[in-house]
Structure formats: C-alpha cells, structure tokens
Design a protein around this motif. Structure first.
Motif, PDB file in Angstrom:
ATOM      1  N   LEU A 180       0.836  -1.200   0.000  1.00  7.39           N
ATOM      2  CA  LEU A 180       0.000   0.000   0.000  1.00  7.39           C
ATOM      3  C   LEU A 180       0.868   1.247   0.000  1.00  7.39           C
ATOM      4  CD1 LEU A 180      -2.576  -1.094   2.748  1.00  7.39           C
ATOM      5  CD2 LEU A 180      -2.812  -1.347   0.264  1.00  7.39           C
ATOM      6  N   GLN A 181       0.247   2.364  -0.332  1.00 10.45           N
ATOM      7  CA  GLN A 181       0.934   3.666  -0.292  1.00 10.45           C
ATOM      8  C   GLN A 181       0.369   4.456   0.885  1.00 10.45           C
ATOM      9  OE1 GLN A 181       3.496   5.213  -2.297  1.00 10.45           O
ATOM     10  NE2 GLN A 181       3.362   6.607  -0.574  1.00 10.45           N
ATOM     11  N   THR A 182       1.221   4.692   1.879  1.00  5.76           N
ATOM     12  CA  THR A 182       0.800   5.445   3.058  1.00  5.76           C
ATOM     13  C   THR A 182       1.383   6.850   3.002  1.00  5.76           C
ATOM     14  OG1 THR A 182       0.783   3.414   4.367  1.00  5.76           O
ATOM     15  CG2 THR A 182       0.770   5.483   5.585  1.00  5.76           C
ATOM     16  N   VAL A 183       0.557   7.838   3.306  1.00  6.43           N
ATOM     17  CA  VAL A 183       0.994   9.232   3.331  1.00  6.43           C
ATOM     18  C   VAL A 183       0.932   9.728   4.766  1.00  6.43           C
ATOM     19  CG1 VAL A 183       0.533  11.594   2.578  1.00  6.43           C
ATOM     20  CG2 VAL A 183       0.258   9.690   0.977  1.00  6.43           C
ATOM     21  N   VAL A 184       2.060  10.225   5.274  1.00  3.51           N
ATOM     22  CA  VAL A 184       2.123  10.841   6.600  1.00  3.51           C
ATOM     23  C   VAL A 184       2.384  12.324   6.406  1.00  3.51           C
ATOM     24  CG1 VAL A 184       3.350  10.941   8.802  1.00  3.51           C
ATOM     25  CG2 VAL A 184       2.987   8.732   7.680  1.00  3.51           C
ATOM     26  N   VAL A 185       1.515  13.170   6.942  1.00  7.83           N
ATOM     27  CA  VAL A 185       1.678  14.611   6.835  1.00  7.83           C
ATOM     28  C   VAL A 185       2.157  15.122   8.194  1.00  7.83           C
ATOM     29  CG1 VAL A 185       0.613  16.805   6.233  1.00  7.83           C
ATOM     30  CG2 VAL A 185      -0.190  14.689   5.161  1.00  7.83           C
ATOM     31  N   ILE A 224      10.763  11.460   1.404  1.00  7.98           N
ATOM     32  CA  ILE A 224      10.507  12.741   2.047  1.00  7.98           C
ATOM     33  C   ILE A 224      10.182  13.788   0.979  1.00  7.98           C
ATOM     34  CG2 ILE A 224      11.606  14.646   3.278  1.00  7.98           C
ATOM     35  CD1 ILE A 224      13.054  12.646   4.966  1.00  7.98           C
ATOM     36  N   VAL A 225       9.091  14.514   1.214  1.00  9.42           N
ATOM     37  CA  VAL A 225       8.690  15.591   0.299  1.00  9.42           C
ATOM     38  C   VAL A 225       8.577  16.870   1.125  1.00  9.42           C
ATOM     39  CG1 VAL A 225       6.967  16.431  -1.319  1.00  9.42           C
ATOM     40  CG2 VAL A 225       7.432  13.973  -1.145  1.00  9.42           C
ATOM     41  N   GLN A 226       9.488  17.790   0.937  1.00  9.03           N
ATOM     42  CA  GLN A 226       9.522  19.021   1.737  1.00  9.03           C
ATOM     43  C   GLN A 226       8.697  20.098   1.042  1.00  9.03           C
ATOM     44  OE1 GLN A 226      13.429  20.111   2.984  1.00  9.03           O
ATOM     45  NE2 GLN A 226      12.735  21.720   4.353  1.00  9.03           N
ATOM     46  N   LYS A 227       7.445  20.261   1.488  1.00  8.91           N
ATOM     47  CA  LYS A 227       6.519  21.234   0.908  1.00  8.91           C
ATOM     48  C   LYS A 227       5.295  21.344   1.796  1.00  8.91           C
ATOM     49  CE  LYS A 227       3.921  19.852  -2.539  1.00  8.91           C
ATOM     50  NZ  LYS A 227       2.634  19.663  -1.844  1.00  8.91           N
ATOM     51  N   SER A 228       4.468  22.335   1.515  1.00  7.02           N
ATOM     52  CA  SER A 228       3.180  22.445   2.191  1.00  7.02           C
ATOM     53  C   SER A 228       2.215  21.424   1.615  1.00  7.02           C
ATOM     54  CB  SER A 228       2.607  23.857   2.023  1.00  7.02           C
ATOM     55  OG  SER A 228       3.465  24.816   2.595  1.00  7.02           O
ATOM     56  N   PHE A 229       1.301  20.949   2.446  1.00  3.75           N
ATOM     57  CA  PHE A 229       0.345  19.935   1.991  1.00  3.75           C
ATOM     58  C   PHE A 229      -0.613  20.506   0.958  1.00  3.75           C
ATOM     59  CE2 PHE A 229      -3.890  18.040   2.346  1.00  3.75           C
ATOM     60  CZ  PHE A 229      -3.593  16.721   2.003  1.00  3.75           C
ATOM     61  N   ALA A 230      -0.894  19.666  -0.059  1.00  2.00           N
ATOM     62  CA  ALA A 230      -1.882  20.015  -1.078  1.00  2.00           C
ATOM     63  C   ALA A 230      -2.752  18.802  -1.341  1.00  2.00           C
ATOM     64  CB  ALA A 230      -1.181  20.464  -2.369  1.00  2.00           C
ATOM     65  N   ASP A 231      -3.981  19.033  -1.851  1.00  2.00           N
ATOM     66  CA  ASP A 231      -4.901  17.924  -2.104  1.00  2.00           C
ATOM     67  C   ASP A 231      -4.303  16.885  -3.036  1.00  2.00           C
ATOM     68  OD1 ASP A 231      -6.893  18.970  -0.496  1.00  2.00           O
ATOM     69  OD2 ASP A 231      -7.736  20.178  -2.098  1.00  2.00           O
ATOM     70  N   THR A 232      -3.505  17.325  -3.995  1.00  2.00           N
ATOM     71  CA  THR A 232      -2.932  16.394  -4.977  1.00  2.00           C
ATOM     72  C   THR A 232      -1.918  15.431  -4.354  1.00  2.00           C
ATOM     73  OG1 THR A 232      -1.282  18.086  -5.537  1.00  2.00           O
ATOM     74  CG2 THR A 232      -3.283  17.988  -6.899  1.00  2.00           C
ATOM     75  N   GLN A 269     -10.553  16.182   5.525  1.00  2.00           N
ATOM     76  CA  GLN A 269     -11.566  16.414   4.502  1.00  2.00           C
ATOM     77  C   GLN A 269     -11.050  16.008   3.119  1.00  2.00           C
ATOM     78  OE1 GLN A 269     -14.844  17.384   4.957  1.00  2.00           O
ATOM     79  NE2 GLN A 269     -14.904  16.740   2.805  1.00  2.00           N
ATOM     80  N   SER A 270      -9.788  16.323   2.861  1.00  2.95           N
ATOM     81  CA  SER A 270      -9.188  15.951   1.584  1.00  2.95           C
ATOM     82  C   SER A 270      -9.115  14.436   1.432  1.00  2.95           C
ATOM     83  CB  SER A 270      -7.788  16.556   1.471  1.00  2.95           C
ATOM     84  OG  SER A 270      -7.171  16.193   0.254  1.00  2.95           O
ATOM     85  N   ALA A 271      -8.791  13.739   2.525  1.00  3.14           N
ATOM     86  CA  ALA A 271      -8.733  12.276   2.484  1.00  3.14           C
ATOM     87  C   ALA A 271     -10.098  11.684   2.182  1.00  3.14           C
ATOM     88  CB  ALA A 271      -8.192  11.738   3.810  1.00  3.14           C
TER      89      ALA A 271
END
Length: 504
Positions: free
Chosen positions: A33-38, A83-91, A114-116
């Motif tokens: 699976l692809q897990t996203v941690v913000v 690691i992705v160094q940026k502000s969170f976006a819906d995409t 809400q985006s999830a």
C-alpha cells in the motif's frame, strides 16, 4: 485494497456507541500500500516509528515543510521512505491508500481529513479520536505472533501498560512453538477431524501451561533440607552449648517476648512482602542482643517461616522458576559471606551495633518512602537484567544487617516492572535456602547465642507463616508500612543516640 464509500466513513456528527468497543481489527500489508504521513515533527516521527517497527518494508511518503533530523536518518535507513519538503496540497493524496495527519495545526489536520475523505481514503488524525477512521494499536510481537491492543481511543496509556504486561508475560519461545505448530499442521495427513484432534492434543500445553516441578520431589527437597539442617543444628548446640540441655527444664521469660514479636513481624511481612528482617533485628538490638546473634536469630526463624510461606506461594502458583534459579546461587554466596564477616566481628559488638542500627534506620526510611509513594503514579524502570548481581548484594547486606532481602531484592524486582505476586512468591521461596545457609555459617562461627530469642522468633514466625502468605493481597499495606517505618526509625535512633552518649 477495498475502502469504504464516503457515506460509510465515520463522521464527527455520528454518535459514539458507548456499549463496548465496536472496532473491527485488521492487519494490513503496508508494503503493498501507499501510506501518506503529513507532519515532520515529533508526532510525525512517532507515527513513522510505529509504522516501520511493525512493517519495515512499508512504502511511506512523508510531507512537511520541515523535518526532524531523525526522520532524515530513517529515510536513509529505509529505502521505501520518501521525504517531500513542501506544504500539503490535495494532490499529495493522489494514488494513496492510507493517510495519517500528524501536524500540530488543528485546522490543517481537519483540512487533511476532509481531503482524504474527498479521495475516499481512510485517515488517522493524531490525538483526535473523533476525527479518526482507524486507530494505531499498541502491538505485542513475539516473532510471527502479533497482538494488537485497542481501547477504542479512550486511553492510549492503558493500551501501553497492557502492552508492557503482555510483552513480559508472553515468553519469546512462544514463536518457536508457533513455528513448530505450523510444521505439525503442514505435516498432518488424514481427514479434517483427525487433524483437529492431533492439533488439540499437541497444543494442550498452551492451555494448561508448562508442567511445574513435581510436587513430590519439591516436598522432599524442602523437608529433607530442613531435617538435615535441624540435625546439624542440634548436634552443634549439643557440643558447643552445654546450657542448651537446661532449656527443656527452664524457659527464659524473654522467650515469650520474642514469640509474640516473631508472630507479629511475620504477619507484617506477609502483608507487605518485606520488613521481617529489619523489624526483628531492630527489636533484638533493643533487647540487648549483639548484632551477629540478632542476625542469626532472624535467619534461623526465617528458615521455617520462609519455607512454609514459599511452599504456600508454590501451591498457589506464585513462583517464577527462571527468576528463582537466577537469584538462588548468588544470594547464597552473598549471605554466607556477610554472615562470616559479621560473626568475625562479634567481639566488637559494641561498635557493630550502632552500625547495624544505622542500617536499620536507613531501611526504616526506605519503608517510609515506599508508604508515601504507594498510591502515587510511578514510572516503571527498565527491567533489571543483572539478577545475579542483585541477589549477591541482597544476600550480603541481608546477612550483615539482619534483614533487607525483601526490601532490596523484592522492591527492585517490582520497581523494574516484574509482576508483584510472582516476585513475592519467588523471593519468599529463595529466602528459605538463603536463610538456611547464612544460619549454618552463624552457628559454626559463633560460640554463644541468645537461644531464648532464637526459639521465640522461630516458633512465632512459623505460626504466622501459613496465614501471612494468604493475606498478602487482602490487607491495605500503607498504614502498616507507616507504622513499621516509624517504629524502626525511632528504635534505631534511640540505639545510635545511646552509643553517642556513651562515647561522649
């Protein structure tokens, strides 16, 4: 992975069912699976650790404007961490399967949730159970065996404590059993009924527990050891103490004082698991008994009392045999060494008595502190690994000071996270053999002793032992510990002050 449709996800407006935990447990293959941690701070690090400890091959994308150095280290260690160094976006949720919001911004966490849901994804929001679609459980793992603990989001602390208890209670060898059961299962032939019957037969040991040592042999060991010791003691008294023959005809009145004291001190020891040695030694010193003779009297009386108490705890299943083996030999070595040293200094009892009184004063203070902290929330220390060293030191100090095995060894084991009931039973049974060996050392080293005190303590404590073992968990210990500590402290101070007055 099939996810719930948007209208089936739990929302903040849906009422919480208070009639029990309705969560459905499931184990995920995170490597698929692809897990996203913000979040790249402490909370994000905690969540990332939880994921990787359970699924080292998990594919995780971590998004944040800033990251802790530990997260960069983890990204190097685990190749599937990106690691992705940026502000969170819906995409950022495109192609994701699971989402974890771990920022310290409540509004951002709600936006991520809400985006999830817009992407029809399940999300965990740190420290916000009402916003979560799933919770991260406390995990107990023994090889291929994994247990997940959930409190329905009510108390992570309870889940953590249960994890510690289960992790300690379940042996690491359970994974070996699991592998063997799997091998048996794969090797069985025949119909389904036969396989079930064979598996039940093999796994019966898991239900009934490991077979304890044969009660018959343990009984013979305890009583055989006691009879042998009694025979040696009588022979030693017969040849070294002529006045021993006259005790049958006349009993010193002090015997009755020590008889009552031995009974009371053994009952106290049974209630709180410690203090028999320190209370008996303090009482003996106050009655004019020299330190070595006082310690000998305490240890002689503890042979029978601890033998009976240890036997009762064994019958109740309160003995950890692995811990017993680790404590026994070092404890005996320490006790014999301490008894030899104290007996060698018996002629200087006027100087050793205040030293022992100082020791009992310290133990009284220790008991007082334990009474004060008894009902306070305390952090569990790391489990003690050097059990042999603890037994060696506890046995030595116990012999020199006439007591302290319970205060030192039992307290250290419990403070280190071991189960109080099993620790108490194990310490009691090992104490029987340690008291036996130190007593033999005292008898062979000392030329004279106060046998009215010894006999009173032996009989009094023996009478109390069967009852004391059964009331160990039925009495509030706090008041008893306060009383014992005050009495010990006051009597010890009196002895020290009297010594100081004499030398001044």
């Amino acid at each position: 992975m099939t996810l719930l449709p948007r209208n089936k996800l739990k929302t903040e407006t849906q009422p919480e069912d208070s009639r029990g935990n309705k969560l459905f447990p499931v184990f995920l293959k995170l490597e698929n699976l692809q897990t996203v941690v913000v979040g790249g701070g402490n909370v994000g690090l905690e969540k990332l650790n939880a994921l990787l400890q359970n699924s080292p091959l998990a594919t995780v994308k971590v998004i944040s404007k800033a990251f802790l150095p530990d997260i960069h280290v983890m990204a190097v260690t685990y190749p599937n961490i990106r690691i992705v160094q940026k502000s969170f976006a819906d995409t950022d949720l495109d192609g994701a399967d699971l989402v974890i919001a771990a920022t310290n911004d409540a509004n951002l966490n709600k936006y991520i949730r809400q985006s999830a849901h817009d992407h029809k994804l399940l999300i965990n929001v740190a420290d916000k159970p009402e916003l979560c679609d799933f919770y991260l459980s406390s995990i107990v793992q023994k090889g291929d065996l994994k247990l997940a603990i959930s409190t329905n989001g009510k108390s992570p602390t309870i889940a953590k404590r249960l994890k510690e208890v289960l992790n300690d209670a379940l042996p690491a060898e359970l994974d070996t059993t699991l592998q063997q059961m799997n091998a048996i299962r794969n090797g069985l032939s025949g119909n389904f009924a036969y396989k079930v019957k064979e598996l039940n037969r093999v796994s019966a040991v898991l239900v009934n527990g490991p077979k304890p040592p044969d009660k018959k042999y343990l009984t013979l060991l305890v009583w055989g050891t006691f009879v042998a010791f009694l025979s040696i003691t009588i022979l030693a008294l017969w040849y070294k103490e002529p006045e021993f023959q006259f005790y049958v005809r006349s009993i010193n009145p002090a015997f009755y004082y020590f008889l009552g004291a031995g009974f009371v001190f053994a009952m106290i020891d049974g209630a709180i698991g410690m203090s028999y040695g320190v209370t008996s030694t303090t009482f003996s010193l106050s009655m004019g008994i020299p330190p070595a003779s006082a310690s000998m009297g305490v240890h002689l009386s503890e042979i029978m009392s601890n033998g009976i108490a240890g036997w009762m705890h064994y019958r109740m299943g309160n003995v950890n045999w692995k811990l017993f083996k680790l404590l026994l030999i070092p404890g005996i070595i320490g006790a014999v060494s301490g008894a030899y040293l104290l007996s060698s200094l018996e002629h200087y009892s006027q100087y050793t008595k205040p030293v022992v009184s100082l020791y009992t004063l310290i133990l009284g203070g220790v008991i007082l502190l334990k009474a004060i902290r008894l009902n306070r929330k305390q952090h569990t220390q790391k489990k003690i690994k050097r059990i042999g060293l603890l037994g060696l030191g506890g046995g030595f100090i116990d012999a020199v000071g006439g007591g302290g095995w319970g205060s030192i060894v039992l307290s250290s084991l419990i403070a280190g996270g071991r189960h109080p009931r099993f620790s108490l039973g194990t310490v009691k049974l090992s104490r029987f053999f340690i008291a036996l060996m130190s007593s033999l050392t005292f008898i062979t080293m000392l030329n004279g002793a106060h046998w009215e005190a010894v006999a009173g303590l032996i009989i009094g404590s023996a009478l109390a032992s069967p009852v004391a073992a059964k009331i160990s968990n039925k009495i509030s210990a706090k008041a008893i510990m306060f009383s014992v500590s005050f009495i010990v402290i006051l009597i010890s101070l009196r002895s020290i002050i009297n010594f100081l007055i004499k030398i001044i």
